[in-house]
Design an enzyme around this catalytic site. Structure first.
Site, PDB file in Angstrom:
ATOM      1  N   CYS B  34       0.829  -1.204   0.000  1.00  0.00           N
ATOM      2  CA  CYS B  34       0.000   0.000   0.000  1.00  0.00           C
ATOM      3  C   CYS B  34       0.859   1.249   0.000  1.00  0.00           C
ATOM      4  O   CYS B  34       0.353   2.353  -0.139  1.00  0.00           O
ATOM      5  CB  CYS B  34      -0.901   0.036   1.222  1.00  0.00           C
ATOM      6  SG  CYS B  34      -2.027  -1.337   1.293  1.00  0.00           S
ATOM      7  N   ASP B  36       2.772   2.304   2.626  1.00  0.00           N
ATOM      8  CA  ASP B  36       3.189   2.847   3.923  1.00  0.00           C
ATOM      9  C   ASP B  36       3.231   1.821   5.041  1.00  0.00           C
ATOM     10  O   ASP B  36       2.341   1.005   5.199  1.00  0.00           O
ATOM     11  CB  ASP B  36       2.390   4.089   4.363  1.00  0.00           C
ATOM     12  CG  ASP B  36       0.961   4.092   3.862  1.00  0.00           C
ATOM     13  OD1 ASP B  36       0.387   3.001   3.744  1.00  0.00           O
ATOM     14  OD2 ASP B  36       0.434   5.202   3.620  1.00  0.00           O
ATOM     15  N   CYS B  60       4.861   8.089   2.334  1.00  0.00           N
ATOM     16  CA  CYS B  60       4.850   9.406   1.705  1.00  0.00           C
ATOM     17  C   CYS B  60       5.098  10.503   2.737  1.00  0.00           C
ATOM     18  O   CYS B  60       5.261  10.239   3.927  1.00  0.00           O
ATOM     19  CB  CYS B  60       3.498   9.623   1.031  1.00  0.00           C
ATOM     20  SG  CYS B  60       2.126   9.620   2.177  1.00  0.00           S
ATOM     21  N   CYS B 104      -3.236   8.102   6.294  1.00  0.00           N
ATOM     22  CA  CYS B 104      -1.929   8.154   6.968  1.00  0.00           C
ATOM     23  C   CYS B 104      -2.113   8.452   8.454  1.00  0.00           C
ATOM     24  O   CYS B 104      -1.414   7.908   9.297  1.00  0.00           O
ATOM     25  CB  CYS B 104      -1.027   9.224   6.355  1.00  0.00           C
ATOM     26  SG  CYS B 104      -0.583   8.887   4.650  1.00  0.00           S
TER      27      CYS B 104
END
Lengths: 390, 153
Positions: B34, B36, B60, B104
């Site tokens: 994915c 992360d 990211c 995130c």
């Protein structure tokens, strides 16, 4: 701060010569080429001249060039209009690595009931013409294969594929948006029926493109209008942009030999990166490859954070990571080459141009390794590797 | 990507990056597929105060910034306070996140919970936190979520 633009596959700067060529067509020769009066006739003359220039760059006749609003329009027109023009045929062949404009035009045809075969590529990103031949059917209307890939720079064997398409009675279209201006593009040599190009990839402005249609090839009209482009594409001609496109095509063709220098810088960049940074690999084969394309995957890191850190050093680049876009999947092109999803997230594309200098390349080679290392030190995926190497 | 100044600050100068050798709670969430993965290390003292916290993140800019902010928000806090950390609070503290990056912050919240679950587990304290740590579709992707799934080849 120093700024190095290494994203020429996304768009290019309009060159000064191109801009100068365009300027008279805003406030002075502003006419509508369809008007009968003097101002209109002046515009028509410029339009005809631009068409002849673009045609000369592609080695075709002026009446085989149709101006459009962009590469995406050209792709859509060629693919949808081309398929529709082959009445009764309901099958399309394309590849897994096409630009979204071409890929999504095929998806739109699927919704209309067309069947589309998506031919794969090898691990280096090349289409095998034999795969296209194997996919050909009686009812294949169109074969659409891009000439050069925008992400990994691989150049496809279009001439061979065109022969296969024609032997099977299908039309052959190539999206040459990344190819034109970077490598020789001769429509007669390639033997294609239709070819798309875009202005802003070759130092002309955004919002202008063209479609080459071989004499007798008539994709169904996509944009109806007032009879412009010999009744094939409606809309008042964007004359200034058309003049700009013609100037850019003329310059690109005259300076095509300059691309050898760009290719040398590309190779220096590729070799320099692979030498300096462990756990990295080149995406896309070395040859034939676009002279300005570098695409490398770095293990254990993610592309968006890499881009942000490069940007802080003034380096403008691009990535195939999903995290830099609104989609959750990384680049379909990288995945088609068999690169695992997690590695595709760590990809970096640097696309250089004839404006790129050796100093620029040295600067990138100086700044990139510590940035990759910094992100790796922060990455839990790198822990094991770091421990094992100690 | 349109990141706030705060996000860019935490991305460019992440707080509490690293590992804790003698951590007594370590949690990893996310998935390399994915894009992360967050790993969080906690040092919790006898009175259940988080005296130190460190993180490592593959991801990211937003993933790194949310990890950094989350560690700052729980450092020096009690386990109970840390369990109350929500992704919303992390977003607010960062001055907002682009819509596509909300996951995130969810991951950062989960990383904290995962590390605390590990702390409880090591202590032999029964807790249903571990069960909750089946990644709640943290990134909305279709891959099977195997935590700490790094290399498959």
């Amino acid at each position: 701060m120093r700024r190095i633009y290494a994203d020429n596959a996304a768009t290019t700067a309009v060159s000064r010569e191109v801009l100068d060529a365009m300027l008279p067509y805003f406030c002075e020769s502003y006419g509508n080429p369809s008007s009968l009066h003097a101002v209109g006739r002046e515009a028509k003359k410029a339009l005809d001249a631009a068409r002849a220039t673009v045609a000369a760059a592609l080695n075709c006749d002026a009446n085989e060039i149709y101006f459009t609003s962009c590469g995406s329009e050209s792709d859509n027109w060629a693919i949808r209009g081309g398929a529709h023009s082959k009445k009764g045929k309901k099958h399309i062949i394309t590849t897994k690595i096409e630009h979204h404009a071409a890929l999504h035009a095929c998806k739109a045809l699927e919704k209309e009931g067309y069947e589309v075969t998506y031919v794969g590529v090898d691990e280096n990103g090349y289409v095998d013409p034999a795969d296209v031949a194997a996919a050909m059917r009686e009812d294949t209307a169109l074969v659409s294969v891009m000439m050069a890939n925008n992400e990994i720079g691989t150049i496809q064997p279009i001439k061979e594929i065109a022969e296969i398409a024609h032997n099977g009675g299908a039309l052959m279209f190539t999206d040459a948006v990344q190819a034109v201006g970077n490598i020789p593009v001769d429509v007669k040599e390639l033997g294609v029926d239709m070819l798309a190009l875009s202005g802003h990839k070759i130092h002309a402005p955004k919002g202008i493109g063209a479609l080459y249609c071989k004499k007798g090839v008539r994709p169904d009209v996509l944009i109806e209008g007032g009879g412009q482009e010999r009744g094939r594409r409606g809309g008042t001609e964007a004359l200034a942009s058309i003049v700009g496109l013609a100037k850019a095509a003329e310059i690109a063709n005259a300076e095509l030999s300059e691309m050898d220098k760009v290719a040398a810088l590309r190779d220096k960049l590729i070799d320099g990166i692979l030498e300096r940074i462990p756990y990295s690999r080149l995406n896309g084969g070395r040859s034939p490859r676009l002279p300005g394309n570098v695409n490398v995957a770095f293990e254990f890191i993610e592309g968006e954070s890499l881009l942000l850190l490069l940007d802080m050093e003034g380096i403008c680049a691009s990535t195939g990571s999903a995290c830099s876009s609104n989609s959750l999947e990384p680049s379909h092109v990288l995945l088609a080459t068999g690169l695992p999803v997690e590695k595709a997230h760590g990809s970096l594309r640097l696309s250089i141009s004839k404006d790129t200098t050796e100093e620029d390349v040295d600067y990138i080679l100086e700044k990139l390794p510590p940035i990759v290392q910094r992100l790796r030190e922060m990455s839990p995926l790198y822990e094991e590797v770091a421990k094992n190497s100690k | 990507m349109d990141y706030s100044e705060k996000v860019m600050d935490h991305f460019a100068h992440p707080r509490n990056v690293g590992e804790i050798e003698d951590a007594n709670g370590v949690g990893t969430v996310g998935n390399a597929k994915c894009g992360d993965i967050m790993k969080m290390y906690l040092k919790v003292d006898d009175s259940e105060i988080i005296t130190d916290v460190k993180f490592k993140t593959f991801g990211c800019g937003a993933a790194i910034a949310t990890s950094s902010m989350a560690t700052e928000m729980i450092k020096g806090k009690s386990i109970n306070d840390a369990l109350g950390l929500t992704n919303k609070a992390v977003i607010e503290a960062l001055g907002g996140l682009p819509a596509v990056k909300i996951h995130c912050s969810v991951l950062a919240e989960e990383a904290v919970k995962s590390a605390i679950a590990d702390y409880y587990k090591r202590k032999g304290i029964e807790n249903d936190l571990t069960r909750e740590m089946d990644c709640n579709g943290c990134c909305g992707c279709e891959h099977d979520h195997h935590h700490h799934d790094t290399e498959e080849e």
